[in-house]
Structure formats: structure tokens, C-alpha cells
Design a protein around this motif. Sequence first.
Motif, PDB file in Angstrom:
ATOM      1  N   ILE A   1      47.001  42.863  48.151  1.00 36.45           N
ATOM      2  CA  ILE A   1      47.677  43.570  46.817  1.00 36.45           C
ATOM      3  C   ILE A   1      49.165  43.863  46.969  1.00 36.45           C
ATOM      4  CG2 ILE A   1      47.915  46.563  46.326  1.00 36.45           C
ATOM      5  CD1 ILE A   1      44.164  46.767  47.271  1.00 36.45           C
ATOM      6  N   ASP A   2      50.227  43.820  47.623  1.00 40.47           N
ATOM      7  CA  ASP A   2      51.684  44.491  48.154  1.00 40.47           C
ATOM      8  C   ASP A   2      51.986  43.533  47.623  1.00 40.47           C
ATOM      9  OD1 ASP A   2      51.423  46.782  49.435  1.00 40.47           O
ATOM     10  OD2 ASP A   2      52.015  46.056  51.401  1.00 40.47           O
TER      11      ASP A   2
ATOM     12  N   LEU B   1      35.483  48.180  50.835  1.00 39.14           N
ATOM     13  CA  LEU B   1      35.781  48.722  52.665  1.00 39.14           C
ATOM     14  C   LEU B   1      35.955  50.094  52.982  1.00 39.14           C
ATOM     15  CD1 LEU B   1      37.144  45.280  53.336  1.00 39.14           C
ATOM     16  CD2 LEU B   1      34.734  46.012  54.090  1.00 39.14           C
ATOM     17  N   GLU B   2      36.985  50.804  52.562  1.00 34.27           N
ATOM     18  CA  GLU B   2      37.444  52.194  53.197  1.00 34.27           C
ATOM     19  C   GLU B   2      35.953  53.313  52.994  1.00 34.27           C
ATOM     20  OE1 GLU B   2      39.766  54.490  54.319  1.00 34.27           O
ATOM     21  OE2 GLU B   2      40.622  52.666  53.878  1.00 34.27           O
ATOM     22  N   ALA B   3      34.738  52.179  52.279  1.00 34.65           N
ATOM     23  CA  ALA B   3      34.472  53.407  51.828  1.00 34.65           C
ATOM     24  C   ALA B   3      32.962  53.301  53.025  1.00 34.65           C
ATOM     25  CB  ALA B   3      32.703  53.561  50.596  1.00 34.65           C
TER      26      ALA B   3
ATOM     27  N   ASN C   1      43.763  45.458  56.146  1.00 34.46           N
ATOM     28  CA  ASN C   1      45.675  45.122  56.282  1.00 34.46           C
ATOM     29  C   ASN C   1      45.443  44.442  55.561  1.00 34.46           C
ATOM     30  OD1 ASN C   1      45.823  47.467  57.903  1.00 34.46           O
ATOM     31  ND2 ASN C   1      44.938  45.800  60.208  1.00 34.46           N
ATOM     32  N   ASP C   2      44.718  43.232  55.593  1.00 38.61           N
ATOM     33  CA  ASP C   2      44.640  41.804  54.226  1.00 38.61           C
ATOM     34  C   ASP C   2      45.107  42.140  52.609  1.00 38.61           C
ATOM     35  OD1 ASP C   2      44.840  40.031  56.720  1.00 38.61           O
ATOM     36  OD2 ASP C   2      42.356  39.634  56.647  1.00 38.61           O
ATOM     37  N   LEU C   3      43.977  43.103  52.251  1.00 39.29           N
ATOM     38  CA  LEU C   3      44.035  43.292  51.645  1.00 39.29           C
ATOM     39  C   LEU C   3      45.412  44.541  51.008  1.00 39.29           C
ATOM     40  CD1 LEU C   3      40.666  44.586  50.671  1.00 39.29           C
ATOM     41  CD2 LEU C   3      41.448  42.929  49.450  1.00 39.29           C
TER      42      LEU C   3
END
Length: 89
Positions: free
Chosen positions: A82-83, A59-61, A76-78
Motif C-alpha cells: 500500500i505504501d 486479515l485485520e478482521a 506487514n506485506d500489505l
Amino acid sequence: MPVEKNGSIIDPVDAQVGGDADLDGIAQTITADDINAVLLSPRPVEQRLETLKSMRSELEARSDADFGKEMTPLINDLDAAIDQLSERS
């Protein structure tokens, strides 16, 4: 601009939106349901973290082409997923 295909002229204005011939563009292939499925999966935490980080990288790419900022909530959900899993490991 009409396009000739198989001997007939097809005008894009007459094409059905969302039909089989519709181009994907930057369609989101990752959904919030996909993120939750990985987060709640019975797989080991390390595998789930790797998958979530891979999804985030994808998604960042693609986010440079996201002029509507529709991928930001998914990123943000990812990050939240991850957190959450990182606290367990």
C-alpha cells in the motif's frame, strides 16, 4: 468422539489431515503471492490500492483468531505494498 455418518462410525482420529473433509478453520485465503499479483497488476493504481486495502481489512478482521500470529507478516506485506503504490498516486 466417533460420529455416525451414513450408517457407519467415523472416528476423527482416522480422518486424513488435509483431506476433503478437513475443516478450513481460519485458513489463510490471502497469500504473499496474491499480494504481489495485485501490486504488479496492470490495473490502475487506484483499483490496486482499493484491492490491497480490502485484503488488509479482511486479515485485520480475522487476526483476533490468529493465535500463532501467522497473519502479521501478511499484514506487514500489505502495508508495504500500500505504501509503495501510494507513492505512485
